[in-house]
Design a protein around this motif. Structure first.
Motif, mmCIF file in Angstrom:
data_model
loop_
_atom_site.group_PDB
_atom_site.id
_atom_site.type_symbol
_atom_site.label_atom_id
_atom_site.label_comp_id
_atom_site.label_asym_id
_atom_site.label_seq_id
_atom_site.Cartn_x
_atom_site.Cartn_y
_atom_site.Cartn_z
ATOM 1 N N LEU A 119 -4.599 3.468 -9.345
ATOM 2 C CA LEU A 119 -4.200 3.882 -8.002
ATOM 3 C C LEU A 119 -4.437 2.764 -7.003
ATOM 4 C CD1 LEU A 119 -5.863 7.431 -8.052
ATOM 5 C CD2 LEU A 119 -3.527 6.841 -8.720
ATOM 6 N N ALA A 120 -3.601 2.748 -5.982
ATOM 7 C CA ALA A 120 -3.744 1.782 -4.890
ATOM 8 C C ALA A 120 -3.353 2.472 -3.596
ATOM 9 C CB ALA A 120 -2.869 0.552 -5.123
ATOM 10 N N ALA A 121 -4.095 2.189 -2.522
ATOM 11 C CA ALA A 121 -3.820 2.794 -1.220
ATOM 12 C C ALA A 121 -4.113 1.771 -0.139
ATOM 13 C CB ALA A 121 -4.666 4.047 -1.010
ATOM 14 N N ALA A 122 -3.151 1.619 0.777
ATOM 15 C CA ALA A 122 -3.310 0.654 1.862
ATOM 16 C C ALA A 122 -3.759 1.304 3.155
ATOM 17 C CB ALA A 122 -1.992 -0.088 2.082
ATOM 18 N N ALA A 123 -3.810 2.632 3.199
ATOM 19 C CA ALA A 123 -4.158 3.352 4.431
ATOM 20 C C ALA A 123 -4.905 4.627 4.062
ATOM 21 C CB ALA A 123 -2.893 3.670 5.229
ATOM 22 N N PRO A 124 -5.576 5.246 5.018
ATOM 23 C CA PRO A 124 -6.261 6.512 4.737
ATOM 24 C C PRO A 124 -5.282 7.588 4.266
ATOM 25 C CG PRO A 124 -7.018 5.594 6.809
ATOM 26 C CD PRO A 124 -5.834 4.779 6.405
ATOM 27 N N TYR A 125 -5.755 8.461 3.390
ATOM 28 C CA TYR A 125 -4.901 9.522 2.868
ATOM 29 C C TYR A 125 -5.754 10.746 2.557
ATOM 30 C CZ TYR A 125 -6.685 8.115 -1.729
ATOM 31 O OH TYR A 125 -7.503 7.818 -2.800
ATOM 32 N N ALA A 126 -5.079 11.885 2.349
ATOM 33 C CA ALA A 126 -5.745 13.142 2.023
ATOM 34 C C ALA A 126 -5.662 13.394 0.528
ATOM 35 C CB ALA A 126 -5.099 14.297 2.783
ATOM 36 N N ALA A 127 -6.796 13.802 -0.081
ATOM 37 C CA ALA A 127 -6.861 14.093 -1.510
ATOM 38 C C ALA A 127 -7.505 15.459 -1.704
ATOM 39 C CB ALA A 127 -7.660 13.016 -2.244
ATOM 40 N N ILE A 128 -6.995 16.213 -2.693
ATOM 41 C CA ILE A 128 -7.485 17.559 -2.971
ATOM 42 C C ILE A 128 -7.805 17.676 -4.457
ATOM 43 C CG2 ILE A 128 -6.912 20.022 -2.981
ATOM 44 C CD1 ILE A 128 -5.135 19.610 -0.618
ATOM 45 N N ASP A 129 -8.927 18.335 -4.744
ATOM 46 C CA ASP A 129 -9.329 18.665 -6.111
ATOM 47 C C ASP A 129 -9.537 20.176 -6.187
ATOM 48 O OD1 ASP A 129 -10.377 19.003 -8.595
ATOM 49 O OD2 ASP A 129 -11.960 17.502 -8.406
ATOM 50 N N PRO A 130 -8.609 20.937 -6.793
ATOM 51 C CA PRO A 130 -8.731 22.403 -6.832
ATOM 52 C C PRO A 130 -9.802 22.916 -7.790
ATOM 53 C CG PRO A 130 -6.446 21.686 -7.074
ATOM 54 C CD PRO A 130 -7.308 20.489 -7.291
ATOM 55 N N CYS A 131 -10.273 22.099 -8.733
ATOM 56 C CA CYS A 131 -11.312 22.508 -9.690
ATOM 57 C C CYS A 131 -12.365 21.407 -9.706
ATOM 58 C CB CYS A 131 -10.713 22.734 -11.075
ATOM 59 S SG CYS A 131 -9.292 23.845 -11.095
ATOM 60 N N ALA A 132 -13.117 21.296 -8.634
ATOM 61 C CA ALA A 132 -13.906 20.093 -8.368
ATOM 62 C C ALA A 132 -15.181 19.985 -9.186
ATOM 63 C CB ALA A 132 -14.252 20.026 -6.879
#
Length: 349
Positions: A26-39
């Protein structure tokens, strides 16, 4: 799933080593939202989003694991992911490691991997990345949905011993644009891939970044289910529990005081067999705990019937008493009824 797996709510966490290998993709250049439904406790989720400016949100059914996830500064909802709502196409990364089980109902019992995927994939925005960890056998039931909603799909086999034990693979893909969704092109290839696990490439440390995670704002998870913690705390003091306690929980009878007259051997035997004399006895090396209990036995008798060659088997139930002694040095002694050994042919002669 076995009963042991259901007791821990299908919790089979992804090893941290494998989570770091997924992070390398994975690569990201800016802030983003992430969700884990079974954390779970959030360890794998943090490893996958490491070295990024991700706003993490999680859902966990188990109260203790939800508290541990919250302690890691992850915004966590305690409840079932199937009773949570998120604005459609609002998050950039969805990490989904659902329970490996089958629904239990009167009909349409689907794999839980597919049930969770159908419920959660809509949260991903166009270009958002799905990280889906499942057994290779779950590829077939999920193939059409994955192929119709995601492109750039890739499958890797996980080689950690725990992952090998459960035949786990990881599927990564990006959400298709709206006009391209609906056509399950490539579903047959996913089905064939799941049926040939040895042909799936292993995810290595040197895997380079292949998926660009788009930017997005933090998302909010709305829980529409019942407050599980409040219900559990209130259940102990509820009227229903007070009525059920008398039926479900056996009251331990206690007797105290001195007898009016000295007890004879018959009196002591009756009290001991009824469990009224259980407790600590003796001193020094002979100090022990005594516990009596009643055990039911079934005796069988064979009788000749009225007709020639007919045998009637009769059963009679009776109760006997067993005594268990536990000494301070760890010795366990049991006094119980034993069947008398039948004499052999030589002894009878």
């Amino acid at each position: 799933m076995r009963n042991a797996g259901r007791l821990k709510l299908g919790y089979y966490p992804l090893p941290t080593d494998e989570a770091h290998r997924i992070c390398n993709l994975l690569a990201a250049a800016a802030p983003y939202a992430a969700i884990d439904p079974c954390a779970g406790d959030g360890t794998a989720f943090l490893a996958i989003t490491a070295n990024s400016q991700a706003a993490l949100a999680a859902i966990e059914l188990d109260a203790d694991r939800a508290a541990a996830c919250e302690a890691k500064r992850i915004s966590t909802v305690h409840g079932s992911a199937l009773e949570c709502r998120v604005t459609a196409e609002s998050c950039s990364l969805l990490y989904l490691n659902p329970p490996y089980d089958t629904e239990l109902g009167p009909h349409s019992n689907q794999r839980m991997e597919l049930v969770f995927l159908e419920h959660c994939y809509r949260w991903l925005m166009t270009g958002g990345v799905l990280v889906f960890v499942v057994p290779n056998t779950a590829l077939a039931p999920c193939a059409r949905l994955l192929a119709s909603q995601f492109d750039c799909l890739t499958v890797w086999r996980l080689e950690h011993p725990e992952c090998v034990r459960f035949h786990q693979v990881v599927i990564l893909g990006q959400r298709k644009k709206a006009h391209a969704r609906g056509e399950p092109k490539g579903a047959e290839l996913l089905i064939r891939t799941g049926s040939r696990p040895n042909d799936i490439p292993i995810l290595r440390e040197d895997a380079g970044a292949r998926y660009q995670v788009p930017a997005s704002r933090p998302v909010a998870i709305h829980y529409s289910g019942l407050p599980l913690d409040a219900i559990e705390d209130a259940l102990e003091h509820s009227l229903a529990m007070q009525k059920a306690r008398a039926v479900l929980i056996r009251k331990h009878q206690k007797m105290s005081g001195r007898p009016v007259t000295p007890l004879h051997q018959g009196h002591v035997g009756l009290l001991a067999c009824s469990g009224m004399l259980n407790g600590f006895f003796g001193d020094s090396e002979t100090r022990h705990i005594a516990h009596w209990r009643a055990v039911k036995h079934v005796d069988e008798f064979n009788e000749e019937g009225a007709q020639e060659g007919e045998t009637i088997i009769r059963k009679r139930e009776r109760f006997s008493h067993e005594l268990t002694l536990a000494y301070e040095d760890g010795r366990i002694v049991e006094l119980r009824e034993t069947k008398e050994a039948k004499p052999t042919h030589e002894e009878r002669s």
